[in-house]
Design a protein around this motif. Structure first.
Motif, PDB file in Angstrom:
ATOM      1  N   ASN A   1     -13.544  62.232  -3.297  1.00  0.00           N
ATOM      2  CA  ASN A   1     -12.938  62.896  -2.409  1.00  0.00           C
ATOM      3  C   ASN A   1     -11.595  63.432  -3.253  1.00  0.00           C
TER       4      ASN A   1
ATOM      5  N   PHE B   1      -9.690  66.620   4.399  1.00  0.00           N
ATOM      6  CA  PHE B   1      -9.821  65.590   3.422  1.00  0.00           C
ATOM      7  C   PHE B   1      -9.151  64.241   4.090  1.00  0.00           C
TER       8      PHE B   1
ATOM      9  N   ARG C   1     -10.374  67.223  -3.871  1.00  0.00           N
ATOM     10  CA  ARG C   1      -9.138  67.857  -3.380  1.00  0.00           C
ATOM     11  C   ARG C   1      -8.493  68.371  -4.252  1.00  0.00           C
TER      12      ARG C   1
ATOM     13  N   GLU D   1     -15.941  56.415  -3.280  1.00  0.00           N
ATOM     14  CA  GLU D   1     -16.040  57.962  -2.480  1.00  0.00           C
ATOM     15  C   GLU D   1     -14.750  58.391  -2.316  1.00  0.00           C
ATOM     16  N   ARG D   2     -13.803  57.467  -2.356  1.00  0.00           N
ATOM     17  CA  ARG D   2     -12.269  58.226  -2.172  1.00  0.00           C
ATOM     18  C   ARG D   2     -12.086  58.664  -3.493  1.00  0.00           C
TER      19      ARG D   2
ATOM     20  N   ARG E   1     -12.280  62.964   5.735  1.00  0.00           N
ATOM     21  CA  ARG E   1     -13.383  62.611   5.003  1.00  0.00           C
ATOM     22  C   ARG E   1     -13.013  60.937   4.242  1.00  0.00           C
ATOM     23  N   ASP E   2     -11.734  60.702   4.179  1.00  0.00           N
ATOM     24  CA  ASP E   2     -11.404  59.439   3.635  1.00  0.00           C
ATOM     25  C   ASP E   2     -11.654  58.659   4.975  1.00  0.00           C
TER      26      ASP E   2
END
Length: 151
Positions: A75, A125, A79, A71-72, A128-129
């Motif tokens: 993201n 962002f 970004r 997931e990161r 989101r993290d």
């Protein structure tokens, strides 16, 4: 003669008493051994169960860490794409009415595109993290309760 007869009798009584004492000690030792063997079985079962629980915990941790890293990475890719302009963040926005001093017909053609500011993008962002981390922590705790605690 009576003395000669009493001596073997006394010797037999002492031997019989000594044998009874040894037999009692032997029975006590057997009980202690049986108790220790029972305890060993219980400790082996506890060690086996603990090992299984640790393995389950490690599997949960590995799965959730991999999902979080995925997931990161997604993201971070988003970004980067937003930073280079390859992608845009969808933002729900309305355009304000044109100002009074402006000539011409107002409308969407006059309006600029709605975008987040650079600071707001960074906050987006970061959130989101943090959301991904919180989600994986909650899912990991739920897995831990289901697979380990409720065992």
């Amino acid at each position: 003669m009576l003395r000669e007869a009493l001596f073997p009798l006394a010797l037999c009584l002492v031997a019989w008493f000594g044998f009874g004492l040894l037999e009692s000690q032997r029975d006590d030792a057997r009980r202690e051994r049986d108790s220790a063997l029972s305890e060993v079985v219980g400790l082996r079962d506890a060690a086996r169960i603990s090992g299984e629980m640790l393995a389950d915990r490690d599997a949960i941790d590995l799965q959730r860490t991999q999902e979080l890293n995925h997931e990161r990475a997604e993201n971070d890719a988003l970004r980067l794409d937003v930073g280079t302009g390859r992608k845009r963040l969808p933002v729900k926005a309305t355009c304000s009415a044109p100002t009074a001093g402006k000539t011409g017909a107002g409308g969407l053609a006059d309006a600029g595109t709605a975008e987040l500011t650079a600071d707001a993008r960074q906050d987006y962002f970061t959130l989101r993290d943090q959301l991904a981390l919180s989600r994986q922590m909650i899912l990991g705790l739920q897995d831990h309760v289901r697979r380990i605690c409720l065992r």
